[in-house]
Design an enzyme around this catalytic site. Structure first.
Site, short mmCIF file in Angstrom:
data_model
loop_
_atom_site.label_atom_id
_atom_site.label_comp_id
_atom_site.label_asym_id
_atom_site.label_seq_id
_atom_site.Cartn_x
_atom_site.Cartn_y
_atom_site.Cartn_z
N ALA A 149 13.34 -43.19 -11.27
CA ALA A 149 14.43 -43.31 -10.30
C ALA A 149 14.83 -44.76 -10.07
O ALA A 149 14.08 -45.53 -9.47
CB ALA A 149 13.99 -42.67 -8.98
N GLU A 170 21.06 -45.70 -7.25
CA GLU A 170 21.19 -45.47 -5.80
C GLU A 170 22.66 -45.26 -5.47
O GLU A 170 23.53 -45.66 -6.25
CB GLU A 170 20.69 -46.72 -5.04
CG GLU A 170 19.23 -47.00 -5.28
CD GLU A 170 18.74 -48.25 -4.54
OE1 GLU A 170 19.57 -48.92 -3.89
OE2 GLU A 170 17.54 -48.52 -4.62
N PRO A 171 22.94 -44.69 -4.29
CA PRO A 171 24.35 -44.61 -3.90
C PRO A 171 24.89 -46.05 -3.85
O PRO A 171 24.33 -46.88 -3.15
CB PRO A 171 24.29 -44.00 -2.49
CG PRO A 171 22.96 -43.32 -2.42
CD PRO A 171 22.03 -44.10 -3.30
N GLY A 172 25.86 -46.37 -4.65
CA GLY A 172 26.40 -47.73 -4.64
C GLY A 172 25.80 -48.65 -5.68
O GLY A 172 26.27 -49.77 -5.87
N ARG A 224 16.89 -45.44 -24.77
CA ARG A 224 18.23 -45.45 -25.38
C ARG A 224 18.23 -44.99 -26.83
O ARG A 224 19.19 -44.38 -27.29
CB ARG A 224 18.83 -46.86 -25.28
CG ARG A 224 19.44 -47.10 -23.94
CD ARG A 224 19.87 -48.53 -23.72
NE ARG A 224 20.19 -48.69 -22.30
CZ ARG A 224 20.15 -49.82 -21.64
NH1 ARG A 224 19.81 -50.94 -22.25
NH2 ARG A 224 20.46 -49.86 -20.36
N GLN A 231 39.55 -29.39 -29.45
CA GLN A 231 40.97 -29.45 -29.86
C GLN A 231 41.27 -28.44 -30.96
O GLN A 231 42.28 -27.74 -30.93
CB GLN A 231 41.28 -30.88 -30.33
CG GLN A 231 42.70 -31.09 -30.83
CD GLN A 231 43.73 -31.04 -29.71
OE1 GLN A 231 43.38 -31.08 -28.53
NE2 GLN A 231 44.99 -30.92 -30.07
N GLU A 267 21.75 -43.83 -18.78
CA GLU A 267 20.94 -44.82 -19.54
C GLU A 267 21.77 -46.05 -19.88
O GLU A 267 21.57 -46.67 -20.93
CB GLU A 267 20.39 -44.22 -20.83
CG GLU A 267 19.43 -43.10 -20.66
CD GLU A 267 18.11 -43.52 -20.05
OE1 GLU A 267 17.61 -44.59 -20.40
OE2 GLU A 267 17.61 -42.77 -19.20
N GLY A 268 22.69 -46.39 -19.00
CA GLY A 268 23.57 -47.54 -19.23
C GLY A 268 24.85 -47.06 -19.89
O GLY A 268 24.83 -46.56 -21.02
N GLU A 274 30.08 -49.11 -21.79
CA GLU A 274 30.57 -50.49 -21.58
C GLU A 274 29.39 -51.46 -21.47
O GLU A 274 29.48 -52.61 -21.91
CB GLU A 274 31.40 -50.57 -20.29
CG GLU A 274 32.77 -49.93 -20.39
CD GLU A 274 32.75 -48.44 -20.05
OE1 GLU A 274 31.67 -47.81 -20.12
OE2 GLU A 274 33.82 -47.91 -19.72
C1 LIG Z 1 23.38 -36.40 -16.12
C2 LIG Z 1 22.89 -37.70 -15.53
C3 LIG Z 1 21.52 -37.95 -15.46
C4 LIG Z 1 21.04 -39.13 -14.87
N1 LIG Z 1 19.68 -39.33 -14.74
C5 LIG Z 1 19.22 -40.46 -14.12
C6 LIG Z 1 17.81 -40.66 -13.91
O1 LIG Z 1 16.97 -39.82 -14.29
N2 LIG Z 1 17.41 -41.78 -13.26
C7 LIG Z 1 18.29 -42.73 -12.80
O2 LIG Z 1 17.86 -43.72 -12.22
N3 LIG Z 1 19.64 -42.56 -12.98
C8 LIG Z 1 20.11 -41.46 -13.63
N4 LIG Z 1 21.47 -41.26 -13.79
C9 LIG Z 1 22.40 -42.27 -13.28
C10 LIG Z 1 22.95 -43.15 -14.38
O3 LIG Z 1 21.96 -43.98 -14.92
C11 LIG Z 1 24.13 -43.94 -13.77
O4 LIG Z 1 25.16 -42.99 -13.57
C12 LIG Z 1 24.60 -45.06 -14.68
O5 LIG Z 1 23.71 -46.13 -14.65
C13 LIG Z 1 25.99 -45.57 -14.26
O6 LIG Z 1 25.99 -45.87 -12.90
P1 LIG Z 1 27.14 -45.29 -11.93
O7 LIG Z 1 27.28 -43.84 -12.18
O8 LIG Z 1 26.84 -45.75 -10.56
O9 LIG Z 1 28.46 -45.97 -12.45
P2 LIG Z 1 29.03 -47.41 -12.06
O10 LIG Z 1 28.00 -48.45 -12.20
O11 LIG Z 1 29.76 -47.32 -10.77
O12 LIG Z 1 30.09 -47.59 -13.22
C14 LIG Z 1 31.17 -46.67 -13.35
C15 LIG Z 1 31.88 -46.97 -14.65
O13 LIG Z 1 32.44 -48.28 -14.59
C16 LIG Z 1 32.41 -48.86 -15.86
N5 LIG Z 1 31.66 -50.12 -15.81
C17 LIG Z 1 30.54 -50.39 -15.10
N6 LIG Z 1 30.13 -51.66 -15.31
C18 LIG Z 1 31.02 -52.21 -16.16
C19 LIG Z 1 31.15 -53.50 -16.76
N7 LIG Z 1 30.26 -54.48 -16.52
N8 LIG Z 1 32.18 -53.71 -17.60
C20 LIG Z 1 33.09 -52.73 -17.85
N9 LIG Z 1 33.01 -51.50 -17.32
C21 LIG Z 1 32.01 -51.24 -16.49
C22 LIG Z 1 31.75 -47.84 -16.80
O14 LIG Z 1 32.76 -47.08 -17.42
C23 LIG Z 1 30.97 -46.96 -15.88
O15 LIG Z 1 30.78 -45.65 -16.39
C24 LIG Z 1 21.97 -40.10 -14.38
C25 LIG Z 1 23.34 -39.85 -14.49
C26 LIG Z 1 23.80 -38.67 -15.05
C27 LIG Z 1 25.29 -38.44 -15.13
#
Ligand SMILES: Cc1cc2nc3c(=O)[nH]c(=O)nc-3n(C[C@H](O)[C@H](O)[C@H](O)COP(=O)(O)OP(=O)(O)OC[C@H]3O[C@@H](n4cnc5c(N)ncnc54)[C@H](O)[C@@H]3O)c2cc1C
Length: 386
Positions: A125, A128-130, A247, A339, A366-367, A370
């Protein structure tokens, strides 16, 4: 690099394919999709096959295989079910890897044998939110009080948390300064009977049904020094290294899903005739290009796994290349299938829509793609002295 597989590897690969195509596993895949419940029966059987501790040391009950061998199995699981593959990967390449790589002997003994037998599940984990992509910026706080560490905060989008008995959680233990994220990894027990731990909710998702996505809160959760995984203030290396390892596996998950969609698309388009000719024949260049992208992504995933096994200096870049290529191949291939099936795709529960919804998550977790592009581009700059 030589990817001509040994007899053992061919056998491992074939067995995984047979297992995943067996009637009982196909029924569990459908059940996970319909009920959206964690696939307990499948995970028990996967454990019996040795699939929950593929690369873990046999001393803890693992199969002790090299990472490339493990990828051969993960790819076959993902080819049949992206969601079930995610459940298997969280156990193998996130939880087990983090505990085995950074844990003390007592932590490994406590968690790994049961995790590998499928008696117990773990989760990792960080989000986090945000706070997602900016992964070092986490807010969940750990404060030292006497000989205790008190944890407060919320983690969201955590796969498998609702069924897990332990979590590797990132927590802020110091202020973030340049070059020092100030975070620590804690390996803690979780569950409905654990004081200070709350499962807030299991999210409703659009795909990868069966792999539960959860929000959890720690409220005055009491941990001790013994719960620290790795070093105090050394949380970032734990998460960074674990995500790098994972990854490669997510790359092959994308390849498995891409191949599934591609095969279905080929069958459908060969049989569907428009303007007197099959859609396949009319889409040959597009189909050849898609095949090429999937094969390239597969080679990148195998290369990344090989680099991981050999601790190659370019393994971080290779993992990002594998993750990016696998995610993009999954997205393109499922979209192509969608499609080419025309309006049939737009019907609820059509296979093409199911696979597309599964694929949409891969370029995010997993990142995000981008972030992988940033990692790759930074390495190119470094190498060229920029
Ligand atoms: C099915 C699923 C399983 C998951 N499982 C886990 C888990 O087990 N443990 C865990 O800790 N998390 C987990 N996650 C969370 C996941 O790791 C995050 O969603 C991910 O790191 C992206 O964070 P965010 O959703 O807050 O997007 P944000 O950080 O808000 O980013 C949103 C979008 O903005 C763009 N963006 C962000 N940064 C940049 C940049 N520097 N340059 C250009 N574009 C950018 C990208 O398109 C990105 O998708 C999971 C998510 C999903 C959908």
């Amino acid at each position: 690099m030589d990817f001509s597989f040994s007899e053992e590897q061919v056998l491992l690969h074939e067995n995984a394919r047979k297992f995943m195509r067996s009637v009982k596993v196909q029924a569990w895949i459908e059940e996970a999709y319909q009920t959206k419940e964690f696939p307990h029966a499948f995970m028990r059987e996967a454990a019996a096959q040795g699939y929950l501790g593929m690369s873990t040391n046999p001393k803890y009950g693992g199969s002790g295989l090299n990472f490339l061998d493990a990828l051969l199995v993960f790819g076959e699981i993902a080819r049949e079910s992206c969601a079930l593959a995610l459940c298997v990967l969280v156990q193998n390449t996130l939880f087990n890897f983090a505990v085995e790589t950074f844990g003390r002997e007592d932590q490994k003994q406590k968690y790994l044998p049961r995790a590998i037998k499928g008696e117990f599940f773990g989760c990792v984990a960080n989000t986090e939110p945000g706070v997602g992509s900016d992964a070092k910026n986490i807010k969940l706080k750990a404060e030292r009080r006497g000989d205790k560490w008190i944890l407060n905060g919320t983690k969201c989008f955590i796969t498998s948390a609702s069924v897990a008995g332990a979590a590797v959680v990132s927590a802020r233990t110091a202020r973030r300064q340049s070059g020092k994220p100030g975070t620590t990894a804690f390996l803690i027990d979780i569950g409905s009977d654990v004081p200070g731990y709350y499962l807030d909710r299991v999210e409703e998702k659009i795909g990868q049904h069966g792999a539960p996505l959860c929000q959890v809160t720690l409220m005055d959760y009491e941990a001790t020094e013994k719960n620290i995984l790795g070093k105090l203030h050394g949380g970032w290396p734990v998460f960074n290294r674990t995500f790098q390892h994972s990854r490669c596996a997510i790359g092959i998950q994308g390849v498995g899903l891409a191949q599934h969609a591609f095969n279905e698309m080929a069958v459908y388009t060969k049989g569907r005739v428009v303007f007197g000719e099959s859609i396949f024949k009319q889409s040959m260049p597009e189909i050849a290009e898609m095949h090429c992208e999937i094969q390239a992504a597969r080679v990148l995933a195998y290369t990344a796994a090989d680099f991981e096994t050999r601790s190659h200096p370019q393994s971080a870049e290779a993992a990002s290349l594998a993750k990016l290529a696998g995610a993009e191949a999954a997205l393109k291939s499922t979209l192509l299938f969608f499609q080419k099936c025309g309006a049939m795709s737009y019907i609820l529960h059509s296979l093409s829509s199911r696979l597309l919804f599964d694929a949409l998550a891969i370029p995010i977790y997993e990142g995000a793609s981008e972030i992988q592009r940033l990692i790759i581009a930074r390495r190119i700059l470094q190498k060229s002295g920029g």
